[in-house]
Write an enzyme that holds these catalytic residues in place. Structure first.
Site, PDB file in Angstrom:
ATOM      1  N   LYS A  70       0.977  -1.242  -0.042  1.00 43.53           N
ATOM      2  CA  LYS A  70      -0.071  -0.139  -0.071  1.00 43.53           C
ATOM      3  C   LYS A  70       0.870   1.267   0.010  1.00 43.53           C
ATOM      4  CE  LYS A  70      -3.583  -2.908   0.527  1.00 43.53           C
ATOM      5  NZ  LYS A  70      -4.634  -3.184  -0.239  1.00 43.53           N
TER       6      LYS A  70
HETATM    7  C1  LIG Z   1      -5.413  -4.238   0.514  1.00 42.90           C
HETATM    8  C2  LIG Z   1      -6.970  -4.200   0.496  1.00 42.90           C
HETATM    9  C3  LIG Z   1      -7.822  -4.216   1.723  1.00 42.90           C
HETATM   10  C4  LIG Z   1      -7.272  -5.338   2.569  1.00 42.90           C
HETATM   11  O1  LIG Z   1      -6.385  -4.901   3.295  1.00 42.90           O
HETATM   12  P1  LIG Z   1      -5.498  -6.071   4.349  1.00 42.90           P
HETATM   13  O2  LIG Z   1      -4.660  -5.136   5.210  1.00 42.90           O
HETATM   14  O3  LIG Z   1      -4.610  -6.879   3.260  1.00 42.90           O
HETATM   15  O4  LIG Z   1      -6.464  -6.739   5.179  1.00 42.90           O
HETATM   16  C5  LIG Z   1      -8.993  -3.942   1.389  1.00 42.90           C
HETATM   17  N1  LIG Z   1      -9.667  -3.456   0.489  1.00 42.90           N
HETATM   18  C6  LIG Z   1      -9.011  -3.058  -0.408  1.00 42.90           C
HETATM   19  C7  LIG Z   1      -9.587  -2.332  -1.906  1.00 42.90           C
HETATM   20  C8  LIG Z   1      -7.639  -3.578  -0.574  1.00 42.90           C
HETATM   21  O5  LIG Z   1      -6.895  -3.167  -1.671  1.00 42.90           O
END
Ligand SMILES: *Cc1c(COP(=O)(O)O)cnc(C)c1O
Length: 371
Positions: A183
């Site tokens: 992210k």
């Molecule tokens: C990455 C992501 C998540 C979930 O995040 P995690 O930390 O991996 O649980 C939720 N929604 C979207 C749109 C994502 O891209």
């Protein structure tokens, strides 16, 4: 060319120093000052009052739904094209996810199709700001007000993005962020809920800490979870947040260079800017038109892999996958999600990427598409 990964974290700021501090002071679990500091700083950055740190983006969504009282018998609107985490969270609380097609231009939930999907059981809309592109919050907020629905924002892919001058994460009752390794800012694994509602923030704090009464140790008022973030993770998060503007600018430069190189190539569609909106580049994604391009999306991805370039396909539409098929309602169509899903791919876009690498990747794409 060496292997180019889809995205790598940039950990060259105060990350090591803050982690050393945790180790030196023994505060390595979820108590400790970095959790509080990270919550405060991140909420402040987004222009929201309360930040509630927790384990990951999915636990953040689960906590949001629980705090808003979403339960069995309720329905929650989710876009058909997204990472599956928000729909999984809806299923965790026993509610029914209701899929809505996306818009072919913005890739986000098609606001003109939400109203038709509402029933007397609909309680909330989860909007997902996909690939760093803010949803059309004005019409969505209007709809929510008219039908008394909660808005939960899934901002996992859009840290720092803005809509009409306000950061994403500041529009819904609760907004949810992920700090997974790929992210825009990361804590390795991690998540956060933001809200302006003190009561909701307190509810989530109790739920993520076993449902324990904060004023009476080992006394449980409800069944809770252990969804805590550690001080070590928060230490990394705080250091990451210190340079979020640098990270966002870096990614914007990468996206601009890709756009410049790819925008006039027949068979390739690049993301266009939207008025009064600040897009952020979570992943740099394009569409490949199989009728014009010499190769289709899958062939392009295979060739890029041979050239040491890692890519990702766009998400698969939720309505097509085994665990979610049963939630599709009669007569529903998801044309745009299907259209985008078979054409879209993401190219490398990590903050460490050099312009030489971007040129190499774009050049390889162009060679394949043009033939
Ligand atoms: C990455 C992501 C998540 C979930 O995040 P995690 O930390 O991996 O649980 C939720 N929604 C979207 C749109 C994502 O891209």
């Amino acid at each position: 060319m060496k292997f180019i990964s889809i995205s790598q974290p940039v950990l060259e700021g105060n990350e090591a120093k803050y982690i050393q501090e945790c180790l030196r002071t023994n505060w390595i679990s979820s108590q400790g000052k970095f959790v509080k500091r990270f919550e405060k700083a991140f909420a402040g950055y987004c222009g929201v009052k309360y930040g509630v740190a927790n384990s990951n983006g999915t636990t953040a969504l689960h906590l949001a739904l629980l705090a808003l009282g979403i339960k069995a018998g309720d329905e929650v609107i989710v876009p058909d094209l997204t990472f599956a985490s928000p729909v999984n969270a809806v299923v965790y609380v026993g509610a029914r996810p209701v899929f809505v097609d996306v818009d072919k231009e913005t890739w986000n939930i098609d606001t003109t199709k939400i109203e038709k999907a509402l029933t007397s059981r609909t309680k909330a809309i989860i909007v997902v700001h996909l690939y760093g592109r803010p949803c059309q919050m004005r019409p969505i907020l209007k709809l929510a007000k008219k039908h008394h629905l909660f808005i939960i924002e899934d901002c996992a892919e859009a840290h720092g993005a803005q809509y009409h001058g306000k950061k994403v994460g500041s529009f819904g009752e609760i907004s949810c962020f992920s700090f997974y390794g790929n992210k825009i800012i990361t804590t390795g694994e991690g998540g956060m809920c933001l809200t302006n509602n003190k009561n909701l923030a307190e509810k989530m704090r109790i739920l993520l800490n076993h449902g324990m009464d904060p004023n009476k140790k080992y006394w449980h008022k409800q069944v809770g979870f252990n969804y805590r973030l550690t001080n070590l993770q928060a230490a990394v998060g705080l250091a990451q947040l210190e340079k979020i503007n640098w990270l966002l600018n870096k990614r914007t430069k990468i996206a601009n260079l890709y756009n410049y190189l790819l925008k006039d190539i027949p068979g390739i569609t690049v993301v266009k800017p939207e008025p009064r909106t600040r897009l952020v580049c979570w992943m740099y994604s394009i569409l490949v038109d199989p009728k014009i391009s010499r190769v289709d999306r899958n062939q392009l991805m295979a060739t890029l892999k041979k050239n040491n370039i890692e890519t990702r396909p766009l998400f698969y539409p939720l309505h097509q996958m085994p665990p979610y098929k049963k939630y599709v309602k009669k007569g529903q169509a998801f044309k745009a999600a299907q259209y985008l899903s078979v054409r879209g791919l993401s190219l490398p876009s990590g903050g460490n990427l050099t312009s030489k690498e971007v040129r190499y990747i774009a050049g390889t794409v162009i060679k394949m598409v043009k033939g």
